[in-house]
Design an enzyme around this catalytic site. Structure first.
Site, PDB file in Angstrom:
ATOM      1  CG  ASP A 160      -1.800   1.191   1.328  1.00 28.03           C
ATOM      2  OD1 ASP A 160      -2.718   1.293   0.498  1.00 28.03           O
ATOM      3  OD2 ASP A 160      -1.596   2.033   2.230  1.00 28.03           O
ATOM      4  CD  GLU A 212      -2.233   2.909  -3.382  1.00 28.21           C
ATOM      5  OE1 GLU A 212      -3.197   3.667  -3.600  1.00 28.21           O
ATOM      6  OE2 GLU A 212      -1.872   2.555  -2.234  1.00 28.21           O
TER       7      GLU A 212
END
Length: 539
Positions: free
Chosen positions: A213, A276
């Site tokens: 993330d 990401e």
């Protein structure tokens, strides 16, 4: 074929890894299946639906955070990295999920959130207790600015200053997201070692990799220089986007952090690191690494961000393939917990075209649970809003609850998801549900199943070279070639019939319309409105 277009070569067979042939299916556990009637999905509920994943043909699942959390940001505010939140179950439940998935040949990927913690994490409590605490430097701290306010102009993604005052230390701490999500200091080697320990904990329990993330924001400028105002910002620009995040996002030093994480992962065999990443397509290649490996798969959302027509998609795909290293493996993401539902953007008819595109182009497909049956954005009454984006930055349609609404498995009040009150409203379209589409041989869900099966049957669709063709007359087409096998894909982006100017003959493998049997075809072909077709060229 126009040889001036980009051509992406397939790597040697010996380089193939499991994620190259897998379809990755993102599951927001809280919205997948509730087992105990509390209105929130859980690990026991996921176990109840494993047969569905097998039926569909999924190769790997990626779970959004299941860790202990106060849940102020969809579980991405983690209070304990090595514990399962009670609302999802226990570590024993997690182990059962891993075993059940592995027993049927499905891999499992977890979210890794190395950028920040919850402010309830013991690390932060110790860090904010004193400037001399052993963990004092585990987060990003700074003295007040000359005017007594925040140290600089950095903004939080949820609006307002990214700095929050701590009375105990008489300093500010930095938070990229909510004030309750303080950023870790990745310049501190002890922090890196602690995250490595988290990774090993889950890898030792059998997980097959991580999705990192916010991987592009792991390092911030150590001089705390102000971000410049975006000259293209205007009165309709969301406040968090008024500045160009030169000194907070995608810093060169962040690549060293990703390399460190990859180094930990590579101590285990056959594990995947996807992540990401932020910025434009032309930056995505950096996240693969060169002399030192970084991410196996920097997640590519280009299809979601592109205008939906043949010419734009042609350019989007060409730009992406040009941006990644020649030996890199591509991926295409068509949905996610932070992205608007694609079916709401392009419509149900073109959602079939997208399905054929993502399952036949070279690269690993990532599907968000619900995309496979055309889930739309769910209207959320203001009183039911959960997402802080919607409450803290109102008026800009940044809320992500419409994508995160629970899946509708059937047409009942609880949608087959729960016996209680769902944590977010279910889709009002009761007829669009998984059970109904499983029974309909011509549904979008059935098309996904057919396409996933076709990828298994035709190695060319996984490992073959990508051969672009010229988009014309609203038809985007391309070829795939592996040794002597050639497969062509043609996609009609129009709601009207379109002629596909292909000269040749071959075997029709699949049409998005699902009303045509496989059989010999000869070009040129007249494509039906919103039709895609896969043809295996005769040798």
């Amino acid at each position: 074929m126009d040889m001036r277009q980009t051509s992406c070569k397939s790597p040697q067979a010996s380089d193939h890894a499991w994620w190259r042939s897998a379809v990755v299916y993102e599951i927001a556990v809280t919205s997948f299946q509730d087992s105990d009637g509390d209105g929130q999905g859980d690990l026991a509920g996921l176990l109840q639906r494993i047969n569905y994943l097998t039926w569909l043909g999924i190769g790997a699942v990626w779970l959004t955070p299941i860790f202990k959390s106060p849940n102020q940001d969809f579980g991405y505010d983690i209070a304990e990295f090595c514990a399962v939140d009670p609302r999802f179950g226990t570590l024993d439940d997690f182990d059962k999920v891993v075993k059940a998935l592995h027993d049927i040949g499905i891999r499992i990927i977890l979210d890794l959130v190395p950028n920040h913690t919850s402010d309830q994490h013991v690390w932060f409590r110790e860090s904010c207790s004193s400037r001399t605490d052993p963990k004092a430097d585990w987060y990003i701290w700074a003295d007040a600015g000359a005017n007594g306010g925040p140290p600089n102009n950095w903004l939080s993604r949820f609006g307002g200053s990214a700095w929050e005052w701590c009375e105990e230390r008489l300093q500010y701490y930095y938070h990229s997201f909510l004030p309750s999500q303080p950023d870790l200091n990745w310049r501190n080697l002890e922090v890196r070692e602690a995250i490595a320990g988290v990774m090993r904990f889950w890898l030792d329990r059998g997980v097959d990799g991580f999705r990192v993330d916010a991987s592009a924001v792991l390092i911030k400028d150590d001089l705390l220089r102000d971000n410049p105002r975006d000259p293209e910002a205007h009165d309709k620009t969301p406040p968090p986007q008024m500045h160009i995040p030169v000194f907070t996002d995608d810093r060169p030093e962040a690549m060293d952090c990703i390399e460190y994480i990859r180094g930990v992962l590579d101590q285990y065999n056959g594990k995947l690191l996807c992540g990401e990443v932020q910025g434009k397509t032309d930056r995505i290649g950096h996240f693969y690494g060169s002399s030192r490996p970084r991410l196996h798969l920097p997640l590519n959302f280009a299809l979601l961000d592109s205008d939906w027509n043949a010419i734009s998609i042609q350019a989007t795909i060409d730009a992406y393939f040009n941006a990644i290293p020649k030996d890199a493996w591509p991926d295409f993401v068509i949905g996610g917990h932070d992205k608007h539902r694609v079916a709401s953007k392009i419509g149900q008819a073109q959602a079939r075209v997208l399905a054929m595109l993502v399952m036949t182009i070279r690269g690993t497909p990532f599907v968000f649970a619900g995309d496979e049956f055309g889930a739309d954005r769910v209207p959320i009454p203001r009183a039911r809003v959960q997402d802080p984006f919607e409450t803290l930055v109102p008026g800009f349609q940044l809320g992500r609850d419409p994508e995160r609404a629970p899946l509708r498995w059937d047409e009942t009040d609880g949608g087959g998801f729960t016996a209680g009150e769902p944590w977010l409203p279910l889709s009002p379209d009761r007829g669009r549900n998984i059970t109904a589409q499983q029974r309909d041989a011509r549904s979008l869900l059935s098309l996904y199943r057919e396409l996933i099966g076709l990828r298994r049957q035709e190695p060319c669709l996984v490992h073959g070279e990508y051969q672009p063709r010229r988009a014309q007359n609203d038809v985007f087409s391309f070829g795939r070639r592996l040794a002597e096998t050639e497969i062509l894909v043609a996609l009609n982006f129009s709601g009207e019939p379109r002629r596909w100017e292909w000269r040749g003959c071959g075997m029709r493998l699949l049409s998005t319309v699902l009303n045509q049997r496989s059989g010999e075809v000869q070009g040129p072909l007249l494509l039906q409105p919103n039709e895609g077709i896969v043809v295996k060229v005769a040798g």
